[in-house]
Design an enzyme around this catalytic site. Sequence first.
Site, PDB file in Angstrom:
ATOM      1  N   ASP A   1      40.216  29.240  45.964  1.00 52.54           N
ATOM      2  CA  ASP A   1      40.452  28.488  47.203  1.00 52.54           C
ATOM      3  C   ASP A   1      39.213  28.404  48.091  1.00 52.54           C
ATOM      4  O   ASP A   1      39.315  28.339  49.314  1.00 52.54           O
ATOM      5  CB  ASP A   1      41.616  29.096  48.014  1.00 52.54           C
ATOM      6  N   GLU A   2      38.036  28.402  47.481  1.00 56.16           N
ATOM      7  CA  GLU A   2      36.790  28.374  48.267  1.00 56.16           C
ATOM      8  C   GLU A   2      36.432  26.964  48.725  1.00 56.16           C
ATOM      9  O   GLU A   2      35.455  26.782  49.464  1.00 56.16           O
ATOM     10  CB  GLU A   2      35.622  28.926  47.431  1.00 56.16           C
ATOM     11  N   GLY A   3      37.186  25.989  48.238  1.00 53.04           N
ATOM     12  CA  GLY A   3      36.846  24.600  48.587  1.00 53.04           C
ATOM     13  C   GLY A   3      36.073  23.924  47.463  1.00 53.04           C
ATOM     14  O   GLY A   3      35.315  22.981  47.697  1.00 53.04           O
ATOM     15  N   LYS A   4      36.300  24.399  46.238  1.00 49.97           N
ATOM     16  CA  LYS A   4      35.582  23.823  45.089  1.00 49.97           C
ATOM     17  C   LYS A   4      35.901  22.349  44.912  1.00 49.97           C
ATOM     18  O   LYS A   4      35.040  21.567  44.535  1.00 49.97           O
ATOM     19  CB  LYS A   4      35.956  24.567  43.797  1.00 49.97           C
TER      20      LYS A   4
ATOM     21  N   GLY B   1      44.798  24.535  42.553  1.00 54.18           N
ATOM     22  CA  GLY B   1      45.111  23.413  43.434  1.00 54.18           C
ATOM     23  C   GLY B   1      43.835  23.017  44.147  1.00 54.18           C
ATOM     24  O   GLY B   1      43.344  23.740  45.004  1.00 54.18           O
ATOM     25  N   HIS B   2      43.256  21.895  43.737  1.00 54.94           N
ATOM     26  CA  HIS B   2      41.997  21.452  44.350  1.00 54.94           C
ATOM     27  C   HIS B   2      42.272  20.304  45.321  1.00 54.94           C
ATOM     28  O   HIS B   2      42.725  19.240  44.917  1.00 54.94           O
ATOM     29  CB  HIS B   2      40.998  21.036  43.262  1.00 54.94           C
TER      30      HIS B   2
ATOM     31  N   GLN C   1      40.198  28.718  40.136  1.00 55.62           N
ATOM     32  CA  GLN C   1      40.311  30.086  40.677  1.00 55.62           C
ATOM     33  C   GLN C   1      38.927  30.597  41.097  1.00 55.62           C
ATOM     34  O   GLN C   1      38.110  29.790  41.508  1.00 55.62           O
ATOM     35  CB  GLN C   1      40.976  31.034  39.661  1.00 55.62           C
TER      36      GLN C   1
ATOM     37  N   ALA D   1      47.498  25.691  47.959  1.00 57.73           N
ATOM     38  CA  ALA D   1      47.673  24.266  47.614  1.00 57.73           C
ATOM     39  C   ALA D   1      48.683  24.103  46.484  1.00 57.73           C
ATOM     40  O   ALA D   1      49.236  23.031  46.285  1.00 57.73           O
ATOM     41  CB  ALA D   1      46.331  23.668  47.201  1.00 57.73           C
ATOM     42  N   THR D   2      48.946  25.171  45.738  1.00 56.40           N
ATOM     43  CA  THR D   2      49.884  25.081  44.621  1.00 56.40           C
ATOM     44  C   THR D   2      51.263  25.598  45.009  1.00 56.40           C
ATOM     45  O   THR D   2      52.273  24.977  44.724  1.00 56.40           O
ATOM     46  CB  THR D   2      49.328  25.878  43.413  1.00 56.40           C
TER      47      THR D   2
ATOM     48  N   SER E   1      29.374  23.341  54.296  1.00 58.78           N
ATOM     49  CA  SER E   1      30.451  22.402  54.591  1.00 58.78           C
ATOM     50  C   SER E   1      31.135  22.811  55.896  1.00 58.78           C
ATOM     51  O   SER E   1      31.395  23.988  56.130  1.00 58.78           O
ATOM     52  CB  SER E   1      31.430  22.401  53.411  1.00 58.78           C
TER      53      SER E   1
ATOM     54  N   PRO F   1      51.280  31.577  52.309  1.00 57.47           N
ATOM     55  CA  PRO F   1      50.187  31.842  53.258  1.00 57.47           C
ATOM     56  C   PRO F   1      49.129  32.715  52.597  1.00 57.47           C
ATOM     57  O   PRO F   1      49.453  33.656  51.881  1.00 57.47           O
ATOM     58  CB  PRO F   1      50.877  32.611  54.396  1.00 57.47           C
TER      59      PRO F   1
HETATM   60  P1  IMP Z   1      48.454  33.255  37.799  1.00 56.82           P
HETATM   61  O1  IMP Z   1      47.136  32.584  37.645  1.00 56.82           O
HETATM   62  O2  IMP Z   1      49.558  32.303  38.157  1.00 56.82           O
HETATM   63  O3  IMP Z   1      48.783  34.104  36.601  1.00 56.82           O
HETATM   64  O4  IMP Z   1      48.349  34.263  39.037  1.00 56.82           O
HETATM   65  C1  IMP Z   1      47.510  35.421  38.992  1.00 56.82           C
HETATM   66  C2  IMP Z   1      46.827  35.633  40.344  1.00 56.82           C
HETATM   67  O5  IMP Z   1      45.874  34.612  40.555  1.00 56.82           O
HETATM   68  C3  IMP Z   1      47.770  35.583  41.553  1.00 56.82           C
HETATM   69  O6  IMP Z   1      47.291  36.487  42.521  1.00 56.82           O
HETATM   70  C4  IMP Z   1      47.610  34.153  42.058  1.00 56.82           C
HETATM   71  O7  IMP Z   1      47.917  34.039  43.422  1.00 56.82           O
HETATM   72  C5  IMP Z   1      46.122  33.964  41.792  1.00 56.82           C
HETATM   73  N1  IMP Z   1      45.763  32.544  41.618  1.00 56.82           N
HETATM   74  C6  IMP Z   1      46.006  31.758  40.549  1.00 56.82           C
HETATM   75  N2  IMP Z   1      45.491  30.528  40.755  1.00 56.82           N
HETATM   76  C7  IMP Z   1      44.893  30.549  41.950  1.00 56.82           C
HETATM   77  C8  IMP Z   1      44.137  29.579  42.683  1.00 56.82           C
HETATM   78  O8  IMP Z   1      43.899  28.445  42.257  1.00 56.82           O
HETATM   79  N3  IMP Z   1      43.666  29.995  43.897  1.00 56.82           N
HETATM   80  C9  IMP Z   1      43.863  31.244  44.371  1.00 56.82           C
HETATM   81  N4  IMP Z   1      44.561  32.179  43.717  1.00 56.82           N
HETATM   82  C10 IMP Z   1      45.067  31.836  42.514  1.00 56.82           C
END
Ligand code: IMP
Length: 410
Positions: free
Chosen positions: A13-16, A40-41, A209, A284-285, A398, A289
């Site tokens: 979620d760094e804003g990629k 979620g981008h 991620q 975003a997915t 940014s 929070p």
């Molecule tokens: P999974 O990827 O659904 O197996 O979740 C494993 C961990 O990665 C959990 O802590 C999720 O919240 C985190 N996670 C998975 N995808 C993202 C992402 O795109 N952004 C931030 N955290 C993520």
Amino acid sequence: MSCTIVVGAQWGDEGKGKIIDILASDADIIVRYQGGNNAGHTVVIGDNEFILHLIPSGILHKGKTCIIGNGVVIDPDALLKEIEMLRKKGVKVDGNLLISEAAHVILPYHKVIDKRRGAEIGTTGRGIGPCYVDKMARCGIRMADLVNEDSLRRKLQANLQDSAEFDCEAIYKQYLEYGKKMKKYLANVPIVLSKAMAKKKRILFEGAQGTLLDVDHGTYPYVTSSNATAGGALTGTGVGPTAINKVIGVVKAYTTRVGEGPFPTQFKDELMEKIRSKGKEFGATTGRPRRCGWFDAIIVRHAVIVNGLSEIVVTKLDVLDETENIKVCTGYKYKGKTYKDFPADIDVLSGCEPVYEDHKGWMSDTTSVKKYKDLPKNAKAYLNRLSELLDVKIGMVSVGSKRRQAFKTK
Ligand code: IMP
């Protein structure tokens, strides 16, 4: 030839999405290499907001080829819905999207297992982990199987032979149907990429991620099940290390994390609410929070090392505009010892006391700044210090979600 990898250098979620969108204008091909629709981008173009989960953000640019590599796990239903969403918003997805035949497929049983067992990690519940488990256990189903009736039936029967819970025949029919719809996108990605490189095409590898969620280099076991780091771009697409020219890490000016797991610099006071609402820090997915905290130079330095970062992009600097005193974590204290490097022992991260240094905030609006030199003095001092602590240069900053709210440092 120019091949650039973009990775998240924190917990995702760094804003990629926004940075890939900007860099995509100088690329010919954009490739996703790991993860699935757990990502979620978010990209904002004019008044339109796009949230992409599987398709590279480059799809929003005309004339680019977008590729989903073998390292990605694909939920066909989610992918087809995403294609439909883009079409409805006027984005062409025809001839400009290719999907690796070797990418693994998320099946209904993966999602059920994930929802049952993922709570402790706080997974997104999208079936990501269980799908990668099957990949490693060599009983996974790949995109190529969806267009091969015999293979799909044989593999599903083997996987579901002891299960009374799932209707093998119904899944077979449904996934064969998905196969028919997706056949036109399937490609031999290593060949496509090697031909593109021979023609000197510019390729951007889009990580999902972040480094601290990488299954090898992150805060294991509170991680995702793929290699979100730069190495994943190679195994997840089929290019060799000699092809890569640059690795860019994206970091927020502070830190966030969703899901469970240690987070040493997490805010303990009213700053949590303030930064969360100013930074719109909701997944975003999943809409969950996000936990928010101070910038942690120990984890980002780790990201610089394990990714071999050439430079970083600092996003969301504007979120700190109204923060009078800003802290940066420069070490962890645990059981009388001070750690200056990222520890593999999760107990250190869970039980440590962060060592902070203090910075004066800039207390002015940066959202309309267009040049690095025009940033407030304290903001520049903050960025310079981050660059010094991380021992890497900052290439871009940014200051908002719009495309135009970003500038190079030189
Ligand atoms: P999974 O990827 O659904 O197996 O979740 C494993 C961990 O990665 C959990 O802590 C999720 O919240 C985190 N996670 C998975 N995808 C993202 C992402 O795109 N952004 C931030 N955290 C993520």
